[in-house]
Scaffold this motif. Structure first.
Motif, mmCIF file in Angstrom:
data_model
loop_
_atom_site.group_PDB
_atom_site.id
_atom_site.type_symbol
_atom_site.label_atom_id
_atom_site.label_comp_id
_atom_site.label_asym_id
_atom_site.label_seq_id
_atom_site.Cartn_x
_atom_site.Cartn_y
_atom_site.Cartn_z
ATOM 1 N N ASP A 19 0.822 -1.209 0.000
ATOM 2 C CA ASP A 19 0.000 0.000 0.000
ATOM 3 C C ASP A 19 0.859 1.263 0.000
ATOM 4 O OD1 ASP A 19 -2.299 -1.440 -0.070
ATOM 5 O OD2 ASP A 19 -2.725 -1.306 2.080
ATOM 6 N N HIS B 169 1.642 3.965 -3.008
ATOM 7 C CA HIS B 169 1.401 5.404 -2.853
ATOM 8 C C HIS B 169 2.622 6.199 -3.309
ATOM 9 C CE1 HIS B 169 -0.223 9.118 -1.087
ATOM 10 N NE2 HIS B 169 1.022 9.348 -0.675
ATOM 11 N N LEU C 161 -2.932 6.410 5.224
ATOM 12 C CA LEU C 161 -3.022 6.541 3.770
ATOM 13 C C LEU C 161 -4.114 7.525 3.374
ATOM 14 C CD1 LEU C 161 -2.491 2.814 2.764
ATOM 15 C CD2 LEU C 161 -1.018 4.738 2.116
#
Length: 690
Positions: free
Chosen positions: A239, A243, A274
């Motif tokens: 993740d 990003h 996030l």
């Protein structure tokens, strides 16, 4: 944010240099500063913790990122503490062997930090001098063996370059063993024959940048070994790696590192971190505003947080309350009624009107959560009379993005924000937060009104409004594309008749703009005192504050001393002479500015004599020759002689020898030398009689 207007000099806390009680010992006013800015008090976050009055928070100065003149070595070391070498660094080193490098780069790619690293390798962190972005390099000449840095070459200056001009410049740099790095935005066109000096900057891998920041946090004690290891594991997870692939700029990597610190220290979830990272983009800001376009309460709260980031919850809530009726007035009567204060939260889960109105409404924390903001931990500090609980958005850049969109994309919103600032109660420190936020927003504006909209606050008789403009101008001048426009605006205001405009110029010189452009700031201060009139208390306070800000960095001392001598040579009764008398008299008897006046660093005669003995001794001669400052300077010299520590530190015997050597040609100096001689040789009865 109403507050009292400026009054006489006493309103700024200043007293004449010859006022009773000013001859206190130097021992009671010791303050030693090498580099940086010193205050009578302390800081906690964005707020100043000091002695009353609370308006001392207005005197905080934000250090500039770009400078015209020498960069303090400590600033450069701080920049390079987490530096990650980019892939283009080897090519840059090779090209800089020619002593000149044109570093092409996109915005936010870290080219400035890379340029500092290249020059620090050759000249050390204390050997770098900044050049003003509008400088015409075809006419510029290096003066000493240093590293020179020009960030953001203007299109006009770029057009003036060519192979002949750069070859000549590179030869001059080589002769002095100096080096010059010029950063050039990718969209700025350069002549084709400049290609041998060009290198295209490539930003470092974002994961490496984030890793370096996490390790720096561990080195500083902000993370334990276990927390650092956990943060690095999260950084490698799909993740966060994804990003960074989508957001590869160094600033994005820094935001990820800060988010991971919250994750492992405060126990936030990876999903929430996030989400916070994504909310700082311009697209996310526009989406949030669009979703809240029919809710004046949410728009007002978002605007308040964006304009006053990091301020106490009461400050944010009150500004939101002032702004909301203005936003309500933009919509239809039906919409205003539907979203009025009494109806917020008066709807059922499905959006239908509730059978029973919600007379309490949502809590402040619920309202913050609805707009993606939060309360930060309480802050305390020695001397503060109350705790502060700041409010800010969860996303790192969300405040900047939201305010920029509100200010530039929605008709009339900027005027409503100005009006609300004008109408609401003034809270110390709000001018700093609002000024910087407005400056960042205006840095993206275009057209002739970009600077004109500052004029109403710049002409205000309230100091906090003028300080707000000063902070905004200082922030805008950090953008190379606007440096010339800001400088031109201040030159225009410095020559205008209204004292308030000239006060605003002086306040700007006493801020980050002045520290970034000290030579320009001193010229502006000279201009604001040009009119043949007795300077009002507010103007004298502003100029004194600006001089104290410039004196906060030792590299500016020689230029300030020279300016004070020049002002002292002006005709008696002129504004320049009056200011010089005030400054020299204050630093001779106690400090400049006086202890009860606004100031950044309190400078004493002893400080100048210790750090710049030759220049300061010339100031002593000028002051002794002027009847208006003779007694104050004589008193100051007596205080130095009577303090063994200061006598040794300032080299007082050598100063006396210098004064004796020039006394024959300086009547005031001769008077001091003879009086001192008589005092030391007189009998006890004669001294008692005198």
């Amino acid at each position: 944010m109403n507050s009292g207007t400026d009054g006489s000099p006493g309103s700024g806390g200043e007293l004449p240099a010859d006022s009773p009680g000013q001859e206190s010992s130097y021992r009671d006013n010791r303050q030693h500063v090498g580099q940086g800015v010193a205050f009578m008090g302390g800081f906690e976050g964005n707020l100043f913790i000091g002695v009353p009055p609370d308006d001392d928070v207005s005197d905080r100065i934000v250090k500039p990122r770009l400078r015209e003149g020498p960069y303090p070595g400590s600033d450069v070391r701080d920049r390079l503490r987490v530096f990650v070498e980019p892939p283009s660094h080897a090519s840059c080193r090779k090209t800089l062997d020619s002593h000149l490098l044109l570093l092409r780069a996109g915005s936010g790619t870290g080219a400035g930090t890379a340029a500092f690293a290249l020059l620090a390798e050759r000249h050390g962190t204390g050997g770098i001098t900044g050049l003003d972005s509008p400088d015409d390099l075809s006419r510029w000449h290096p003066k000493e063996r240093r590293g020179y840095l020009l960030q953001g070459l203007s299109p006009v200056a770029a057009d003036a370059l060519g192979e002949v001009a750069l070859t000549q410049l590179a030869g001059q740099l080589r002769d002095l063993r100096a080096h010059l790095v010029v950063t050039v935005r990718t969209e700025t066109a350069l002549p084709g024959d400049t290609h041998p000096w060009q290198v295209t900057h490539a930003p470092p891998p974002p994961a490496e940048t984030a890793t370096r920041h996490l390790r720096a946090m561990a080195e500083a004690g902000d993370l334990t070994v276990g927390q650092e290891a956990a943060a690095l594991r999260y950084l490698a997870a799909p993740d966060f790696a994804g990003h960074l692939d989508a957001h590869p700029l160094p600033g994005d990597a820094v935001a990820v590192a800060e988010g991971l610190r919250e994750l492992v220290v405060a126990g936030k979830s990876a999903a929430s971190v996030l989400d916070d990272l994504r909310t700082g983009s311009p697209e996310a800001a526009r989406k949030a505003l669009a979703e809240a376009r029919d809710r004046s309460d949410r728009i007002a709260l978002m605007a308040a947080i964006a304009l006053l980031p990091g301020q106490d919850r009461t400050v944010v809530e009150r500004f939101s309350t002032v702004l909301r009726p203005h936003i309500d007035g933009r919509g239809s009567p039906a919409l205003a009624n539907a979203t009025g204060p009494g109806n917020v939260g008066a709807r059922g889960p499905a959006g239908e009107p509730s059978a029973r109105p919600d007379v309490l409404g949502p809590s402040f924390e619920d309202r913050l959560a609805a707009v993606g903001a939060r309360l930060l931990p309480l802050r305390y500090g020695a001397g503060r009379r109350y705790p502060v609980q700041p409010v800010d958005f969860a996303g790192r850049h969300r405040s900047d993005a939201l305010l920029r969109s509100l200010w530039l994309d929605y008709e009339g919103m900027a005027e409503l924000l100005w009006r609300s600032l004008d109408e609401g109660p003034h809270h110390p420190g709000a001018e700093l937060a609002a000024g910087r936020a407005i400056g960042k927003a205006l840095a993206h504006a275009t057209g002739p009104d970009t600077l004109r909209q500052l004029l109403p606050f710049a002409t205000s008789d309230k100091r906090w409004r003028r300080r707000l403009v000063a902070h905004a101008l200082g922030e805008m001048a950090q953008r190379p594309a606007l440096t010339s426009a800001v400088r031109g605006q201040m030159y225009d205001w410095s020559r205008r008749a209204p004292v308030t405009l000239r006060c605003t110029v002086a306040e700007s010189c006493g801020g980050s703009y002045g520290l970034a452009h000290p030579a320009t700031a001193l010229r502006l201060l000279d201009t604001v005192l040009e009119r043949q009139e007795t300077p009002e208390g507010s103007l004298r306070t502003a100029v004194s504050f600006a001089l104290s800000a410039l004196l906060s960095e030792d590299t500016n001392h020689p230029a300030v001393i020279a300016l004070l001598r020049e002002w002292q040579a002006a005709g008696p009764g002129s504004p320049r002479h009056d200011l010089a008398v005030h400054a020299v008299g204050s630093m001779s008897r106690t400090s400049f500015p006086p202890p009860n006046a606004p100031g950044v660093r309190r400078v004493r005669l002893a400080d100048l004599l210790a750090s710049h003995p030759e220049r300061a001794s010339r100031l002593v001669v000028t002051a002794l020759d002027d009847p208006a400052t003779h007694e104050a300077m004589a008193t100051g010299l007596s205080l130095l002689e009577g303090d063994p520590d200061l006598c040794q530190r300032t080299g007082f015997p050598h100063l006396l020898a210098t004064l004796a050597a020039v006394a024959q040609n300086h009547r005031g100096v001769l008077r001091f030398v003879l009086r001192r001689h008589r005092a030391r040789t007189a009998s006890p009865d004669e001294r008692n009689a005198s």
